[in-house]
Design an enzyme around this catalytic site. Structure first.
Site, PDB file in Angstrom:
ATOM      1  N   PRO A  19       0.972  -1.064   0.020  1.00 62.49           N
ATOM      2  CA  PRO A  19      -0.043  -0.142   0.001  1.00 62.49           C
ATOM      3  C   PRO A  19       0.912   1.477  -0.133  1.00 62.49           C
ATOM      4  O   PRO A  19       1.882   1.338   0.550  1.00 62.49           O
ATOM      5  CB  PRO A  19      -0.807  -0.068   1.308  1.00 62.49           C
ATOM      6  CG  PRO A  19      -0.834  -1.511   1.836  1.00 62.49           C
ATOM      7  CD  PRO A  19       0.763  -2.196   1.165  1.00 62.49           C
ATOM      8  N   LYS A  20       0.526   2.280  -0.812  1.00 64.37           N
ATOM      9  CA  LYS A  20       0.975   3.513  -0.579  1.00 64.37           C
ATOM     10  C   LYS A  20       0.543   4.463   0.541  1.00 64.37           C
ATOM     11  O   LYS A  20      -0.550   4.895   0.384  1.00 64.37           O
ATOM     12  CB  LYS A  20       1.075   4.391  -2.049  1.00 64.37           C
ATOM     13  CG  LYS A  20       1.818   5.523  -2.131  1.00 64.37           C
ATOM     14  CD  LYS A  20       1.631   6.525  -3.275  1.00 64.37           C
ATOM     15  CE  LYS A  20       2.182   7.841  -3.213  1.00 64.37           C
ATOM     16  NZ  LYS A  20       1.819   8.607  -2.386  1.00 64.37           N
TER      17      LYS A  20
END
Length: 344
Positions: A19-20
């Site tokens: 995930p960013k």
């Protein structure tokens, strides 16, 4: 190690997905009794996050370097606004916020442990070492969490589709490369872009004149809340040169004393600048559809792009409902983050 922006999730066995996070990128360095936190630009962050420094000293390891993200959990998600409040000159204020809303360090890489320089090893070797480090040292009782990672594209697609509430896309990293410090060869970022219909509540003149006159440089965007108040939520400055004169004529004829009846640009804030108050209010009658990547704290995090004009849309139809976010509860729960947000 920096990321190159791309439009689609890369495919192949050489990629790992994560995930960013919507926080502050941070290198955490501990050597003996000294802990240093560095931002992506190399600025020192430790004075702003004393609780993370104290937490690092309590991990039971004397020498290590972690790459990760600083975030502030609030109401079941990560609040970038509360994170920004930590960059304050007063140590007493920082300490108060550290106690009220402590930051969490999300670790996604281990670059050094003891005398071992792990940065020279490929990510395929570094990730298992990070997982072992986290299993031994991280817990629900401290401020450190292991950031999820997967080699399955379906997981990346899920993270991208559910971006919001603290995550704003996906990071893809090359498993076969050592840590790529200072370049973008080993990491790519993919953001989720969405659109919303917004009311034009005002504009700012640009710095450059055109045909001897001031022309619009950016438009100010608004959304209505449930009480019918129009709130300023962001701006768009990507206006084509050939359109600026016509747009200026169009908006100047609609100038009035007030437009935003809720939050307005240029309000009292330590983040405000002189330019913040240099704007013209217009009658809220025009609607544009804009593309955006992230909405948090009641506004667009970055500038938006104008997609099209919406003469078929009533201004009052432009509400916050369009930008409401469904938090990925499973992802947050995996990090030990629980609670419900006030607006979803």
């Amino acid at each position: 190690m920096e990321a190159r922006s791309v439009d689609a999730i890369p495919v192949g066995e050489q990629w790992q997905y994560e995930p960013k996070w919507d926080g502050f990128r941070c290198l955490l360095v501990r050597h003996a009794d000294a802990v240093d936190l560095y931002s992506k630009s190399g600025q020192k962050l430790d004075r702003y996050f004393p609780e993370v420094v104290e937490g690092a000293l309590a991990l039971g390891e004397n020498d290590f370097i972690l790459d990760g993200e600083l975030v502030v959990p609030l109401a079941g998600q990560f609040s970038f606004d509360d994170l920004l409040q930590r960059i304050h000159p007063a140590a007493s204020r920082v300490r108060k916020l550290a106690e009220a809303t402590p930051a969490v360090f999300l670790a996604f890489d281990l670059l050094e442990r003891g005398k071992a320089d792990l940065a020279v090893r490929p990510l395929a070797e570094r990730r298992p070492l990070l997982e072992k480090f986290a299993a031994k040292r991280f817990s629900a009782m401290n401020l450190f969490r292991l950031s999820p990672a997967s080699t399955k594209r379906k997981d990346a697609e899920h993270w991208l589709a559910s971006a919001g509430g603290g995550s704003d896309g996906v990071i893809a990293k090359r498993l076969d490369l050592p840590y790529q410090a200072g370049n973008r060869e080993g990491m790519q970022k993919i953001k989720r872009y969405r659109s919303a219909d917004c009311v034009i509540g005002g504009f700012r003149y640009g710095e450059k004149r055109q045909s001897g006159r001031n022309v619009v440089g950016s438009i100010l965007l608004g959304l209505y809340d449930d009480d019918g108040l129009l709130h300023h939520v962001g701006f768009s400055s990507g206006i084509k040169t050939k359109d600026k004169l016509g747009l200026t004529d169009k908006l100047e004829t609609e100038r009035q004393v007030r437009s935003f009846t809720g939050n307005a640009p240029g309000g009292p804030s330590r983040w405000s600048t002189k330019r913040s108050s240099e704007w013209q209010a217009v009658k809220p009658k025009y609607v544009v559809e804009v593309s955006y990547d992230h909405f948090t704290g009641g506004r667009f995090r970055h500038g938006t792009s104008i997609l099209r004009w919406r003469p078929d849309k009533k201004p009052t139809q432009c509400t916050f409902e369009q930008v409401s976010q469904r938090i990925d509860r499973k992802l947050m729960s995996s990090l030990g983050i629980t609670g419900r947000s006030s607006r979803e």
